[in-house]
Design a protein around this motif. Structure first.
Motif, short mmCIF file in Angstrom:
data_model
loop_
_atom_site.label_atom_id
_atom_site.label_comp_id
_atom_site.label_asym_id
_atom_site.label_seq_id
_atom_site.Cartn_x
_atom_site.Cartn_y
_atom_site.Cartn_z
N GLU A 131 0.83 -1.21 0.00
CA GLU A 131 0.00 0.00 0.00
C GLU A 131 0.86 1.26 0.00
OE1 GLU A 131 -3.17 0.26 2.89
OE2 GLU A 131 -3.57 -1.89 2.70
N ALA A 132 1.95 1.23 0.76
CA ALA A 132 2.85 2.38 0.81
C ALA A 132 3.47 2.62 -0.57
CB ALA A 132 3.94 2.16 1.84
N GLU A 133 3.86 1.54 -1.23
CA GLU A 133 4.45 1.68 -2.57
C GLU A 133 3.43 2.28 -3.54
OE1 GLU A 133 7.16 -0.97 -5.56
OE2 GLU A 133 5.54 -2.01 -4.49
N GLU A 134 2.21 1.81 -3.48
CA GLU A 134 1.15 2.33 -4.37
C GLU A 134 0.89 3.81 -4.09
OE1 GLU A 134 -1.22 2.44 -7.48
OE2 GLU A 134 -0.04 0.69 -6.91
N LEU A 135 0.81 4.17 -2.82
CA LEU A 135 0.57 5.57 -2.44
C LEU A 135 1.71 6.47 -2.94
CD1 LEU A 135 -1.11 7.69 -0.86
CD2 LEU A 135 0.31 7.14 1.12
N LEU A 136 2.94 6.02 -2.75
CA LEU A 136 4.08 6.82 -3.19
C LEU A 136 4.14 6.95 -4.71
CD1 LEU A 136 6.80 5.56 -0.71
CD2 LEU A 136 5.77 7.82 -0.77
N LYS A 137 3.80 5.88 -5.42
CA LYS A 137 3.76 5.95 -6.89
C LYS A 137 2.70 6.95 -7.34
CE LYS A 137 5.41 1.36 -8.17
NZ LYS A 137 5.03 0.04 -8.72
N GLN A 138 1.56 6.89 -6.69
CA GLN A 138 0.46 7.81 -7.00
C GLN A 138 0.88 9.26 -6.74
OE1 GLN A 138 -2.99 6.96 -4.60
NE2 GLN A 138 -4.27 6.73 -6.42
N ASN A 139 1.51 9.50 -5.59
CA ASN A 139 1.96 10.85 -5.24
C ASN A 139 3.03 11.35 -6.21
OD1 ASN A 139 0.22 10.84 -3.09
ND2 ASN A 139 1.79 10.55 -1.53
N LYS A 140 3.93 10.47 -6.61
CA LYS A 140 5.00 10.85 -7.54
C LYS A 140 4.40 11.21 -8.90
CE LYS A 140 9.44 9.34 -9.28
NZ LYS A 140 9.54 8.60 -10.52
N HIS A 141 3.47 10.37 -9.36
CA HIS A 141 2.82 10.65 -10.65
C HIS A 141 2.07 11.98 -10.59
CE1 HIS A 141 0.73 10.03 -14.41
NE2 HIS A 141 -0.44 10.22 -13.78
N SER A 142 1.35 12.21 -9.51
CA SER A 142 0.61 13.46 -9.34
C SER A 142 1.56 14.66 -9.32
CB SER A 142 -0.19 13.39 -8.04
OG SER A 142 -0.86 14.59 -7.80
N ALA A 143 2.69 14.53 -8.64
CA ALA A 143 3.67 15.63 -8.59
C ALA A 143 4.23 15.91 -9.98
CB ALA A 143 4.78 15.29 -7.61
N GLU A 144 4.50 14.86 -10.76
CA GLU A 144 5.03 15.04 -12.11
C GLU A 144 4.01 15.72 -13.02
OE1 GLU A 144 6.12 10.98 -12.78
OE2 GLU A 144 8.19 11.32 -12.11
N VAL A 145 2.75 15.32 -12.90
CA VAL A 145 1.68 15.95 -13.70
C VAL A 145 1.55 17.42 -13.31
CG1 VAL A 145 -0.82 16.00 -14.11
CG2 VAL A 145 0.41 13.83 -14.18
N ASN A 146 1.54 17.70 -12.00
CA ASN A 146 1.44 19.09 -11.54
C ASN A 146 2.61 19.92 -12.03
OD1 ASN A 146 -0.98 18.66 -10.22
ND2 ASN A 146 -0.02 18.25 -8.26
N LEU A 147 3.80 19.34 -12.05
CA LEU A 147 4.98 20.06 -12.53
C LEU A 147 4.84 20.40 -14.01
CD1 LEU A 147 7.78 21.16 -11.84
CD2 LEU A 147 8.72 18.91 -12.43
N LYS A 148 4.35 19.46 -14.81
CA LYS A 148 4.13 19.72 -16.24
C LYS A 148 3.08 20.83 -16.43
CE LYS A 148 6.49 17.01 -18.98
NZ LYS A 148 7.37 17.54 -19.99
N CYS A 149 2.01 20.79 -15.64
CA CYS A 149 0.97 21.83 -15.73
C CYS A 149 1.54 23.19 -15.36
CB CYS A 149 -0.21 21.50 -14.81
SG CYS A 149 -1.21 20.10 -15.34
N LEU A 150 2.36 23.24 -14.32
CA LEU A 150 2.97 24.50 -13.90
C LEU A 150 3.92 25.03 -14.97
CD1 LEU A 150 3.65 23.86 -10.12
CD2 LEU A 150 2.02 25.47 -11.10
N GLU A 151 4.66 24.14 -15.62
CA GLU A 151 5.56 24.58 -16.69
C GLU A 151 4.76 25.16 -17.85
OE1 GLU A 151 7.82 21.02 -17.39
OE2 GLU A 151 9.23 21.49 -15.76
N HIS A 152 3.64 24.53 -18.18
CA HIS A 152 2.77 25.05 -19.24
C HIS A 152 2.23 26.43 -18.85
CE1 HIS A 152 -1.19 25.64 -21.16
NE2 HIS A 152 -0.61 25.12 -22.21
N ASP A 153 1.74 26.54 -17.61
CA ASP A 153 1.21 27.82 -17.14
C ASP A 153 2.28 28.90 -17.11
OD1 ASP A 153 -1.36 26.92 -16.90
OD2 ASP A 153 -1.31 26.71 -14.72
N GLN A 154 3.50 28.53 -16.74
CA GLN A 154 4.58 29.51 -16.70
C GLN A 154 4.91 30.02 -18.11
OE1 GLN A 154 8.34 28.20 -15.08
NE2 GLN A 154 8.88 30.29 -14.49
#
Length: 191
Positions: A134-157
């Motif tokens: 469960e911890a591995e799944e949660l961390l994978k999910q959080n990492k994926h979410s952080a990467e998506v948010n980073l891409k969105c922020l780069e687009h917005d910038q």
């Protein structure tokens, strides 16, 4: 590891230009018509003040985006290290000797027995114990979410930079309009 280049971003609406809803700056094509339309043909300072306000707002948004990107760029490697540690713990079959950080520059040598659970910081001084899967799944999910948010922020910038440039060009064009108008007025008075 997730492929950052192939991350699927949330979809933008048809007329939406940014994920954060940043307002689009309108390029002033005809300065004279713009001045008449704004009702400030004689009061250039009022128009310049409005454009300067808009520019300041864009700069503030840019500062916020940069700080959020910085936090995400720090968070992604931390999540990757945590995922790596979970893989090590999953493959561990016997007690291992290790060192961990006790406080700044103080490490403690210890022996870690095989485990089936791990504790993760959730934020706000909250830690929760999870089974390794469960911890591995949660961390994978959080990492994926952080990467998506980073891409969105780069687009917005990128979008925000265009708006800042458009606003700066508009300010320069209104200022030049005012200079030409004053020069024409001065030339008319001399004749």
């Amino acid at each position: 590891m997730l492929d950052v280049e192939n991350i699927e971003l949330p979809k933008l609406e048809n007329d939406q230009k940014s994920y954060a809803g940043i307002p689009e700056a309108v390029f002033v094509e005809d300065v004279e018509a713009f001045m008449k339309q704004s009702g400030s043909e004689e009061n250039v300072e009022k128009v310049l003040k409005g454009l300067d306000e808009q520019h300041s707002k864009y700069k503030f948004m840019e500062f916020n985006i940069i700080s959020r990107k910085r936090r995400l760029r720090q968070q992604i490697p931390d999540l990757a290290k945590s995922l790596e540690m979970i893989k090590i713990l999953k493959n561990q079959s016997e007690e291992q000797e290790t060192r961990f950080l006790l406080s700044e520059q103080v490490f403690v040598k210890t022996r870690v027995p095989p485990t089936k659970t791990v504790c993760l910081w959730l934020g706000a001084n909250v830690m929760l114990e999870y089974p390794l899967d469960e911890a591995e799944e949660l961390l994978k999910q959080n990492k994926h979410s952080a990467e998506v948010n980073l891409k969105c922020l780069e687009h917005d910038q990128d979008f925000l930079r265009d708006q800042i440039t458009t606003t700066e060009v508009n300010m320069a064009r209104v200022h030049n309009y005012d200079v030409k108008k004053r020069q024409a007025k001065k030339a008319a008075e001399e004749k």
